[in-house]
Design an enzyme around this catalytic site. Structure first.
Site, mmCIF file in Angstrom:
data_model
loop_
_atom_site.group_PDB
_atom_site.id
_atom_site.type_symbol
_atom_site.label_atom_id
_atom_site.label_comp_id
_atom_site.label_asym_id
_atom_site.label_seq_id
_atom_site.Cartn_x
_atom_site.Cartn_y
_atom_site.Cartn_z
ATOM 1 N N ASP A 105 14.764 -0.339 0.716
ATOM 2 C CA ASP A 105 15.508 -0.503 1.958
ATOM 3 C C ASP A 105 16.614 -1.529 1.677
ATOM 4 O O ASP A 105 17.667 -1.177 1.162
ATOM 5 C CB ASP A 105 14.507 -0.958 3.025
ATOM 6 C CG ASP A 105 15.102 -1.058 4.416
ATOM 7 O OD1 ASP A 105 16.228 -0.594 4.614
ATOM 8 O OD2 ASP A 105 14.427 -1.595 5.313
ATOM 9 N N LYS A 145 0.819 -1.195 0.000
ATOM 10 C CA LYS A 145 0.000 0.000 0.000
ATOM 11 C C LYS A 145 0.859 1.254 0.000
ATOM 12 O O LYS A 145 0.371 2.348 -0.224
ATOM 13 C CB LYS A 145 -0.872 0.016 1.277
ATOM 14 C CG LYS A 145 -1.697 -1.231 1.481
ATOM 15 C CD LYS A 145 -2.278 -1.233 2.919
ATOM 16 C CE LYS A 145 -2.852 -2.619 3.189
ATOM 17 N NZ LYS A 145 -3.205 -2.756 4.606
ATOM 18 N N GLY A 146 2.162 1.063 0.267
ATOM 19 C CA GLY A 146 3.044 2.202 0.481
ATOM 20 C C GLY A 146 3.132 3.186 -0.664
ATOM 21 O O GLY A 146 3.357 4.375 -0.463
ATOM 22 N N ARG A 165 0.425 6.286 7.466
ATOM 23 C CA ARG A 165 0.416 6.379 6.001
ATOM 24 C C ARG A 165 -0.179 7.703 5.526
ATOM 25 O O ARG A 165 0.179 8.221 4.476
ATOM 26 C CB ARG A 165 -0.423 5.242 5.390
ATOM 27 C CG ARG A 165 0.186 3.859 5.521
ATOM 28 C CD ARG A 165 -0.515 2.902 4.574
ATOM 29 N NE ARG A 165 -0.301 1.504 4.915
ATOM 30 C CZ ARG A 165 0.761 0.792 4.533
ATOM 31 N NH1 ARG A 165 1.708 1.340 3.812
ATOM 32 N NH2 ARG A 165 0.881 -0.484 4.885
HETATM 33 P P1 IMP Z 1 13.070 -3.886 1.173
HETATM 34 O O1 IMP Z 1 12.662 -5.220 0.630
HETATM 35 O O2 IMP Z 1 13.929 -4.067 2.405
HETATM 36 O O3 IMP Z 1 13.769 -3.016 0.160
HETATM 37 O O4 IMP Z 1 11.776 -3.109 1.689
HETATM 38 C C1 IMP Z 1 10.525 -3.502 1.326
HETATM 39 C C2 IMP Z 1 9.413 -2.696 1.896
HETATM 40 O O5 IMP Z 1 9.587 -2.493 3.285
HETATM 41 C C3 IMP Z 1 9.228 -1.298 1.342
HETATM 42 O O6 IMP Z 1 8.543 -1.285 0.129
HETATM 43 C C4 IMP Z 1 8.401 -0.671 2.450
HETATM 44 O O7 IMP Z 1 7.045 -1.000 2.289
HETATM 45 C C5 IMP Z 1 8.969 -1.325 3.684
HETATM 46 N N1 IMP Z 1 9.953 -0.430 4.332
HETATM 47 C C6 IMP Z 1 11.287 -0.431 4.188
HETATM 48 N N2 IMP Z 1 11.862 0.542 4.920
HETATM 49 C C7 IMP Z 1 10.838 1.185 5.526
HETATM 50 C C8 IMP Z 1 10.780 2.331 6.414
HETATM 51 O O8 IMP Z 1 11.773 2.971 6.786
HETATM 52 N N3 IMP Z 1 9.537 2.688 6.820
HETATM 53 C C9 IMP Z 1 8.396 2.046 6.431
HETATM 54 N N4 IMP Z 1 8.408 0.995 5.603
HETATM 55 C C10 IMP Z 1 9.619 0.563 5.153
HETATM 56 MG MG MG Z 2 6.377 -0.803 -0.193
#
Ligand code: IMP
Ligand code: MG
Length: 183
Positions: free
Chosen positions: A107, A47-48, A169
């Site tokens: 991230d 949903k982000g 959000r």
């Molecule tokens: P990744 O797979 O670690 O790159 O991150 C995947 C998902 O984690 C992102 O699309 C976000 O939905 C969530 N996410 C990563 N870092 C943050 C943060 O600092 N705040 C909130 N959601 C995060």
């Molecule tokens: Mg996301």
């Protein structure tokens, strides 16, 4: 909700709504040049990416379609699990399409690198990524991201679509979540 409405839940404000809109407009100008004469399919990751998608799609002076995917990688904690599961798939056939994945944040990069390969394997003509935020220090895998709004420090942020346990959000800006909220 304004950043000032939840001041005590944040240790700092990273970006205001105005700064975010300016960054999105800058990316839109680049995309208009790169995709001139084409009709990209914007794939938002629920949903982000809802807020980024809504602003980016309207800012674009190009015909573009929107579709959505939901994947899970996080649960309600603050660390990436690396396990990606499709919760909602696209409605659109990707054959021959120019796809732009629209994401809130990169991230570890695990979610996007998986998604990138998944969408490429469906016969898309091209797949690029627009992420509003990127945490370079948190990268576990390299992901080729063509469009980035801001590079941010390796801290847990909320707002503008980004949540902690489904909260924040609807915050207009982006801020660093105070540790007392999640510890
Ligand atoms: P990744 O797979 O670690 O790159 O991150 C995947 C998902 O984690 C992102 O699309 C976000 O939905 C969530 N996410 C990563 N870092 C943050 C943060 O600092 N705040 C909130 N959601 C995060
Ligand atoms: Mg996301």
């Amino acid at each position: 909700m304004e950043l000032s409405d939840i001041e005590s839940d944040l240790t700092s404000v990273l970006y205001t709504e105005e700064q975010i809109h300016a960054a999105i407009a800058e990316v839109a100008r680049a995309v208009e040049v790169d995709y001139a004469g084409r009709e990209p399919l914007l794939v938002g990751v629920l949903k982000g990416a809802v807020m980024v998608m809504a602003d980016f799609a309207r800012e674009l002076k190009l015909n573009a379609q929107m579709d959505w995917m939901a994947v899970s990688s996080y649960g309600s904690g603050t660390k990436s699990s690396g396990v990606v599961r499709i919760l909602k798939d696209l409605d659109t056939d990707l054959h021959g399409r120019d796809v732009i994945i629209v994401e809130d944040i990169i991230d570890s990069g695990l979610t996007l690198s998986w998604l990138l390969e998944n969408l490429k394997s469906r016969g898309a003509a091209s797949v690029e990524i627009f992420a509003l935020l990127r945490k370079p220090e948190a990268a576990k895998v390299h992901v080729d991201v063509k469009y980035v709004g801001f590079e941010i420090p390796n801290e847990f942020v909320v707002g503008y679509g980004l949540d902690f346990a489904e909260k924040y959000r609807n915050l207009r800006g982006v801020g660093v979540l105070a540790p007392h909220v999640y510890s």
